[in-house]
Design an enzyme around this catalytic site. Structure first.
Site, short mmCIF file in Angstrom:
data_model
loop_
_atom_site.label_atom_id
_atom_site.label_comp_id
_atom_site.label_asym_id
_atom_site.label_seq_id
_atom_site.Cartn_x
_atom_site.Cartn_y
_atom_site.Cartn_z
N ARG A 148 -52.22 -40.65 -15.74
CA ARG A 148 -52.09 -39.24 -15.39
C ARG A 148 -53.34 -38.87 -14.59
NH1 ARG A 148 -50.87 -39.66 -21.00
NH2 ARG A 148 -48.72 -39.11 -21.50
N LYS A 172 -53.23 -37.72 -24.02
CA LYS A 172 -52.90 -36.44 -24.68
C LYS A 172 -53.17 -36.53 -26.18
CE LYS A 172 -49.40 -34.82 -21.41
NZ LYS A 172 -47.99 -34.43 -21.23
N HIS A 244 -48.95 -37.51 -9.55
CA HIS A 244 -47.94 -37.97 -10.52
C HIS A 244 -46.91 -38.89 -9.88
CE1 HIS A 244 -46.76 -37.52 -14.67
NE2 HIS A 244 -45.50 -37.41 -14.32
N HIS A 270 -46.73 -43.11 -23.74
CA HIS A 270 -45.67 -42.23 -24.24
C HIS A 270 -45.48 -42.43 -25.73
CE1 HIS A 270 -43.20 -41.00 -20.49
NE2 HIS A 270 -44.49 -40.95 -20.26
N TYR A 279 -43.75 -47.27 -34.58
CA TYR A 279 -44.15 -47.81 -33.27
C TYR A 279 -45.11 -48.98 -33.46
CZ TYR A 279 -45.28 -47.91 -28.38
OH TYR A 279 -45.42 -48.30 -27.07
#
Length: 298
Positions: A148, A172, A244, A270, A279
């Site tokens: 990003r 994030k 992006h 993600h 995960y």
């Protein structure tokens, strides 16, 4: 079940349709990606049990990885061929793709660049200037690691491991991930650090940032955007692109090249689409191998 169904479909495409090996591989690639998605989601679904819901969730997943609606439509087209064959052979009672519409084109999503367009943008950079050397490293990393723009401008020297070919990214929610760099990104980052960055005197609180302007301050998101816009004008690129766009292109080129979906998901940082999903982080050597095998600039 999937392997035998794919094998039979492959024989059909070869013997009855008379398609070339490249065309057959393109068809099989789309089916294998659907199978990968179902495994990632821990859905024990065979090819005869796929429903339109599974197809829609798969397309949504591709969209969240950065695939444009046109790329998603191409995947859907490949799946339609497979399930049309299954229906014609009486292997399924209903074609699950029949009720699935192609994703609508949206102006909100940036265009995806072709490998040739990326090469043209990078070639338009003036490498004779310190700024040009920095910009080349910056864009190579944007495309070579799928960052990003916020992750790019906040990248610190302490999180760069050029000898290993990895970046430690704080994404994030302050979540960290290791992202492999392509060989070209590593090469141009080293050139920038050794020939330009070392001669810039950083301002206070900017000492650890990788990318600095001539005054020794970190770059802004808007500044990165303007650099890309200027390069697009130089080569007369008729696409609406932004930082992006490079992230979209990174994901698209890896997936369309045959990369594992879970690996691309991890490199992008993600979260799982379903929050309850367990995960499993992939081995970093495996991620590096994925980059080596499937990224156009590796």
């Amino acid at each position: 079940m999937w392997s035998s169904a794919i094998k039979e479909y492959k024989n059909y495409l070869h013997l009855e349709r008379g398609l070339s090996e490249n065309s057959i591989e393109a068809y099989i690639h789309d089916i294998e990606k659907l199978h990968q998605f179902l495994e990632i989601k821990e859905m024990k679904v065979g090819p005869t049990e796929v429903t339109d819901r599974h197809i829609r969730e798969f397309l949504q997943y591709l969209g969240e990885l950065g695939m444009t609606p046109s790329s998603q439509s191409r995947f859907l087209s490949g799946l339609k061929g497979f399930f049309k064959y299954m229906f014609a052979e009486d292997l399924i009672k209903d074609d699950p793709t029949q009720l699935v519409e192609a994703p609508r084109l949206s102006r909100k999503l940036p265009d995806t660049l072709s490998v040739q367009e990326i090469d043209q943008l990078l070639a338009a950079i003036d490498h004779s200037t310190p700024e040009g050397t920095r910009n080349r490293a910056m864009l190579e990393i944007l495309y070579g690691s799928g960052l990003r723009v916020s992750e790019l401008i906040e990248l610190t020297l302490s999180n760069v491991y050029t000898e290993l070919g990895f970046l430690r990214i704080v994404g994030k929610g302050n979540k960290e991930r290791l992202v492999p760099m392509g060989s070209e990104a590593t090469k141009y980052l080293n050139i920038y650090l050794e020939q330009v960055r070392c001669h810039v005197t950083p301002q206070k609180d900017h000492e650890n940032y990788v990318f600095l302007n001539a005054r020794g301050k970190g770059l802004s998101r808007v500044w990165v955007f303007l650099v890309i816009k200027e390069l697009a004008q130089i080569i007369n690129l008729q696409k609406n692109i932004s930082p992006h766009t490079f992230r979209h292109s990174f994901a698209t080129h890896l997936i369309e090249g045959g990369a594992d979906l879970r690996a691309v998901q991890e490199m992008l940082g993600h979260e799982s689409i379903t929050t309850t999903e367990i995960y499993t982080h992939l081995d970093r050597d495996y991620l590096k191998q994925i980059m080596h095998d499937f990224h156009p600039r590796s």
